[in-house]
Structure formats: C-alpha cells, structure tokens
Enzyme design. Structure first.
Site, mmCIF file in Angstrom:
data_model
loop_
_atom_site.group_PDB
_atom_site.id
_atom_site.type_symbol
_atom_site.label_atom_id
_atom_site.label_comp_id
_atom_site.label_asym_id
_atom_site.label_seq_id
_atom_site.Cartn_x
_atom_site.Cartn_y
_atom_site.Cartn_z
ATOM 1 N N HIS A 454 -20.560 11.653 -10.773
ATOM 2 C CA HIS A 454 -19.407 10.748 -10.867
ATOM 3 C C HIS A 454 -19.573 9.783 -12.053
ATOM 4 C CE1 HIS A 454 -16.187 8.099 -9.044
ATOM 5 N NE2 HIS A 454 -16.851 7.195 -9.746
ATOM 6 N N GLU A 455 -20.715 9.115 -12.094
ATOM 7 C CA GLU A 455 -20.939 8.132 -13.171
ATOM 8 C C GLU A 455 -20.998 8.821 -14.533
ATOM 9 O OE1 GLU A 455 -20.480 5.087 -12.636
ATOM 10 O OE2 GLU A 455 -20.559 5.154 -10.451
ATOM 11 N N HIS A 458 -17.617 9.115 -16.072
ATOM 12 C CA HIS A 458 -17.207 7.924 -16.822
ATOM 13 C C HIS A 458 -17.855 7.913 -18.210
ATOM 14 C CE1 HIS A 458 -14.998 5.911 -13.702
ATOM 15 N NE2 HIS A 458 -16.026 5.794 -12.879
ATOM 16 N N HIS A 461 -16.191 10.194 -20.607
ATOM 17 C CA HIS A 461 -14.907 9.619 -21.013
ATOM 18 C C HIS A 461 -15.152 8.615 -22.151
ATOM 19 C CE1 HIS A 461 -10.851 7.785 -19.416
ATOM 20 N NE2 HIS A 461 -10.705 8.419 -20.555
#
Length: 671
Positions: A454-455, A458, A461
């Site tokens: 999940h991290e 980010h 991105h």
C-alpha cells in the site's frame, strides 16, 4: 537484497572518518538541529524576493512559474520538517523542526492574505488571451493557487478579510486541541469495575486508566467497560468539536460557500456533497441485506460463547468478526510470516515494478549524517530508459518515540527547474516492523506485507507523478483520488500470481501454497459487509457534521440517530464516539474518500490487471493516464482515461459490493 542483510550494522561509509559529511536527506545545513533555523531563514528570504518578482511580472505563464517556485522554496523546508518533527529520534531535532513548521506556516498564512500578490495572479486569470495560450496543466495550477487565496478571504473587504484570517488561526488551534483530546485516556475509580477485570487496565492509585477500546479482548465485560469508559462524553472535548464545526462553517460561508463540505469538495472526484450523499446512500442500500447477515452470524457466535448475553453491541463487532474469520479459515499469521521475509517482499515489489513499469529499486549507499537512524535504507528508483526518477528512504523498524503508524511523506516534490533539469522527488516510507532476532531476517505478517505494498503505491505515485509544477507533484492531488494508487497495490498483494513470485519460506525456500493465499483472501471477506457499513456510517456522520448549519441537534444526538439508522447496532447511553473521531481533523467532509478510492482501484484492477497482473501495456497506460499527472489534471478525467469510460455512482457502488462476493473456486476447495 539490502533488506535481508543485518538491519543494524552501519554500512561502510564514504568520506572522512570523523564528523558528518552532510545533513539530513543530503541537505548540508541539517547536520545539526540549529540548521533548521538557517534553512527556514533562507526559505523566507527567497520567498520575499519571489513575491517581489511575481508582483512586477507581466501577466503570463511566468507568473505561475514564480508562484510554484515560491511554493517550492517554502515546501522544501516545511515538508521535510513535517517528517522530522514526528520521526527523528533526537528531541532537539524534533523541536527545531516543529519550530520551522510554525514559522513557515505563519509565512504561508501571510502570503495567502497578500492582496498585491493575489492581484498578480488575478491579472493572469482575468486575461482571456493569456489564459487561452496556457496549457491545461498551467491553467489548473493557476486556479489551484487562486483557490488557496480565496479560502483566506482575499476577495473580501478589509474587515471580513481580518475575520477570515482570525477564523483560520482559530480553526488551526481547535484542530490541534481536538486531536490531542482524541487520544487522552479516561480514568475511573477502580471500585466501579469488578475485581476480576481490573488487571486489564493500568492502575494509577485508586484509579484505572482506560486508553483504548480493547477490541481484541475475549472477555465481553472488558470490552464493554472499555467502550463505555473510553467513549464517555467529555464536556471540554465536546465544546472543542462544536466550536470547530461552527468555525469551519462560518469560514466557508464567509468566503462564499453554502457549507464547509461544499468548500472541501472543490476539485475532488465527487465534486459536490450531493454526489457524496448519493454514493453513501446507494452503497448503504446495497449493503443492508449482507450486513444483516453478518450481524446474525456474529450474534450466533456470541450466543455460543456467551449464552447469558447474546445481544450484539458495538463493542462486539470487531471481536466476533475476528473470531468468525479465525474459525472459518485457519489464517494464523504465524503460518504465513516465514514466507514473507522483508527481503523477499522487497524483491517481489522490485520484480512487479520492473515487469509493469520498467522500473527497478536499487539500494544506495548513504553518507554520514544523511539518515536519522542507522536502520534506514535509501532506495534509488531507476527507469530502464529514463534513468534516475527519485529516492525513497525506507524507515521500516520500530524504535522508541517513533509513531506507530504506516505512512508516506513527501520530503521534496518533483518539478521542472528554471535551468531545464528536473528536481528529483524524495519521499519517506514509514512502517513499524518488529526488529528481527540476531541473524534472522525480518518476517512480516500478511497484514504488514499488504501495508508495505500500500505505502509503496504512494511512493510510486510520487516518483511517477513527474509534473512541471511542484504544487501538483505526485500525491499532491484530490483526497478522494490520492488513495487509488495505494489501494490498487493491495489488489496485487492479494493475487496469487504476484505473491507466488516472491513468497518463499526463509529456511527451506519452499513457495507459499496456493490454497493458503486463497484462504487468506477469502477470510478478508468474512463480515466485510458489516465492516464497510461501519465506514459508511462514519462517512455519513462526517457529511452531516460539515453540512448545513446550525445543526438540527447536538453532535451526540446526531451520532445516536445516524448510528441506529445507518449502522444498525444500538447507540450506548452516555457515550460520544465522535469525540474520538480524529479523522475529522485531516479529513473534514472527506472521510468518504477512502471508500471512493477503493471503488476506483477495484474497477481499475478488474478491468485492467485481473486478467494479467504483469501486463506491461496496461502498466504503461496506468502510468500515462493516472500516475503521471499528480494533481495537475482533474481526477475524474484521469479515471476516464484509464477505464475508457466515465463511471457513474452506481458503478462505484457495484465495484465495492462485488468485491464482497466469495470466490467460488476457493469455496469448493476448502469445503
């Protein structure tokens, strides 16, 4: 990989044998806490010069460029300090960073109310010839800067503008006070509780301290006591919340919005409170039968374990859903951990990014003074043809005084510099992994592995949102779009084809059996409708609180009514859960974002990656349509570009609900 080497050995360092070669993140002056003063002074000085430059520039794209430089010079200090103030092990550094945040914050407030500075931007926006000559990205960035001005009441007369500034300051203070209040434990006279459960709480003289909900405790009475005591209403905190909601509403109305929610939803995927309400109502409708079924299953389980008291209460939901999960699927984390060593998981990410996007992660040597703890690892993110894209500092391990949350920090945003070079983005990924035993690798539970993915979503991105302007780089985008890339990574982390590439037993090298991955995925669907319904309840509550004022009832009466109508488990007399709702601070009127991001991620996964999670052409489309723009493009346009259609509210709801269906193949295999 760098991660399976012993975490705590200092790597051999380049440079001289004594002193420091550089400061934090390679910023020379940050080799000591006093350096923050130097950095902030320089930023403030630079910003003074840029303000003069902006005010004297003729209206044109250069004005927007100067604004972005101004934003960059302040953010370079503020963003870095935002991270250091929570994570640095040295108190002096944390304090200096806190001070830097304050002084930059004050400067930003001042700039947002600088009429002359605003005029220079307004001249650009008012000049049709100039506006039609700007590319869409520059136009959007100009509008976003203008939006920041308007929120400070710049377009109002002197008296109202002063009122707006005062409200902004007051709101900031109330947010901080409310946030502290959400974490403060409650105390109770120990004689109120039966003797056999007192040992669950910390004793302080004649009092017991209750610091949380004890949601995993098997004893129903302990959970009930914790719920009623921890969530007991508190007059001071209640007054803070009410003043915060009133102040937010006053500010929004002062600067021209109907409600705070209308203002908060500017520029998001949802755009308006009406769309959010529709989304939540339709989702609630679709979930209701499934949620009822989930509650019935939990009630049966409670009757079985506790025949005297079988009514399902709010303190039962997290516990009994866990019991059902464990009973139905044997998913003891201890069975999975040996397959998820940190090194293997990082290899898995590396391999996935390399196949999908042509990107590799390389461990990079750090200089002395560059990192704040010796177990921090620095990764260079390198594209096969474009070269170095940026850096990720991995601060993965627990240590005293480090917050227990997994998060992603932008330390420096990417942007195109005046000399034509690209300023590389720098981010930190913070996790709280346990320190491994001497000589053994760090082993992750399935939940930790999913959080790592999940991290990393980010972080990618941030690396690939290579915008011209720092103001909209990477994750600086609409709140309801920001979680899409990270939640999408969870879908990859739960796919056997992806997991099978890296999950190996650290002792035997044996791959993780397919049925163990299927069981894990199916176990997450147990009571998932009720879990989602709870999130819908929180989101609805947040919308009502930030909707039309004056509120028809007290915040507690609204809680009671909404809980019974939307969630379905009874409200408990004298409790005030909203006083622990810390997300009201950072996600005011936007708590729905997580659900909407999940809906989009689900659609992207099913339509683009479910058939082949390593499809390079899809990976490139994902980068081009969704990641590359940061916040420089309207979020809904990015979603349209990826899905090649414009999804409706119904599509969002269907995506979330269809994720709850059990996978038939696994069901047959396991029954």
């Amino acid at each position: 990989t760098a991660f399976d080497a012993k975490q705590h050995q200092q790597q051999p360092l380049r440079g001289g044998a004594t002193g420091r070669d550089t400061g934090l993140f390679g910023v020379p002056e940050l080799s000591c806490p006093e350096g923050f003063q130097e950095a902030q002074d320089r930023a403030l000085q630079e910003s003074e010069q840029l303000v003069q430059k902006a005010c004297s520039a003729p209206p044109g794209p250069e004005t927007v460029m100067i604004f972005d430089q101004l934003s960059d010079s302040l953010c370079r200090v503020a963003d870095l300090a935002d991270f250091v103030k929570v994570a640095h092990p040295d108190f002096a550094f944390r304090e200096a960073a806190e001070e830097a945040c304050r002084s930059i914050g004050t400067m930003v407030e001042k700039l947002n109310t600088d009429v002359e500075l605003c005029q220079s931007l307004r001249r650009v926006l008012a000049d049709e010839t100039v506006m039609s000559s700007l590319d869409p990205e520059t136009r959007r960035v100009a509008e976003l800067f203008m939006f920041d001005f308007e929120i400070s009441g710049i377009h109002l007369d002197e008296e109202k503008r002063k009122k707006a500034v005062d409200l902004n300051v007051r709101i900031l203070d109330l947010c901080n006070e409310f946030l502290i209040g959400t974490h403060i434990p409650n105390k109770i006279d120990k004689h109120v509780l039966p003797e056999h459960i007192r040992y669950h709480f910390t004793a302080e003289g004649n009092y017991l301290r209750v610091a949380g909900l004890h949601a995993d405790c098997p004893d129903d009475l302990v959970r009930e006591a914790a719920y009623k005591i921890f969530l007991h209403s508190n007059a001071q905190q209640l007054a803070r919340l009410e003043e915060l909601l009133v102040s937010r509403n006053s500010l929004a109305q002062l600067v021209g919005y109907d409600t705070f929610a209308h203002r908060a939803l500017q520029g998001t995927m949802a755009k308006t409170p009406e769309t959010v309400r529709q989304f939540l109502e339709k989702l609630s409708e679709q979930l209701s039968k499934r949620t009822q079924k989930d509650f019935e299953m939990m009630t049966k389980m409670k009757m079985k374990l506790n025949p005297h008291n079988s009514m399902l209460m709010p303190w039962d939901h997290p516990y009994y859903s866990g019991v059902l999960r464990a009973e139905r699927y044997n998913i003891d984390p201890g069975l999975y951990c040996p397959f998820f060593s940190l090194g293997a998981c990082m290899e898995g990410l590396n391999s996935l990014f390399s196949q999908l996007l042509g990107i590799s992660l390389y461990a990079e040597q750090t200089k002395r003074g560059e990192i704040w703890s010796e177990d921090v690892r620095k990764l260079a993110v390198v594209h096969e043809t474009e070269g170095l894209l940026g850096y990720i500092y991995c601060d993965f391990f627990q240590r005293p005084d480090k917050p227990h949350q997994d998060c992603h920090f932008t330390v420096r945003g990417g942007r195109l510099k005046e000399n034509g070079e690209y300023q590389l983005p720098v981010v930190v990924l913070m996790l709280s992994l346990p320190n491994s035993a001497r000589g053994a690798p760090t082993l992750l539970s399935p939940g930790m592995m999913e959080n790592l993915f999940h991290e990393m979503g980010h972080a990618m991105h941030s690396m690939l949102g290579r915008t011209r302007y720092q103001h909209v780089t990477g994750t600086r985008c609409a709140t309801d779009f920001a979680e899409v890339p990270s939640i999408l990574m969870e879908y990859f982390a739960n796919d056997y084809r992806v997991v099978n590439q890296f999950a190996r037993h650290y002792k035997t090298g044996q791959p993780l059996p397919k049925n163990m991955v299927s069981r894990l995925c199916e176990s997450k669907k147990v009571c998932a409708a009720a879990d989602m319904q709870l999130q819908v309840f929180y989101a609805v509550l947040d919308q009502i609180y930030h909707g039309k004022h004056p509120l028809k009832k007290s915040t507690t009466e609204i809680l009671k009514e909404t809980q019974e109508k939307v969630y379905g488990l009874p409200y408990v007399h004298n409790t005030a859960w909203q006083l622990r709702f810390s997300h009201l601070v950072g996600y005011g009127a936007k708590y729905y974002s997580y659900l909407m991001s999940r809906a989009v991620a689900s659609m992207v996964w099913k339509q683009c990656f479910a058939q082949n999670p390593f499809d390079r052409a899809m990976g490139e489309r994902y980068r081009r349509e969704m990641l590359a723009h940061g916040g420089a493009k309207e979020p809904m346009l990015m979603v349209q570009g990826m899905l090649q259609k414009s999804p409706s509210v119904e599509d969002f709801v269907d995506a979330l609900v269809s994720d709850l269906d059990h996978d038939f193949e696994t069901f047959i295999m396991d029954s």
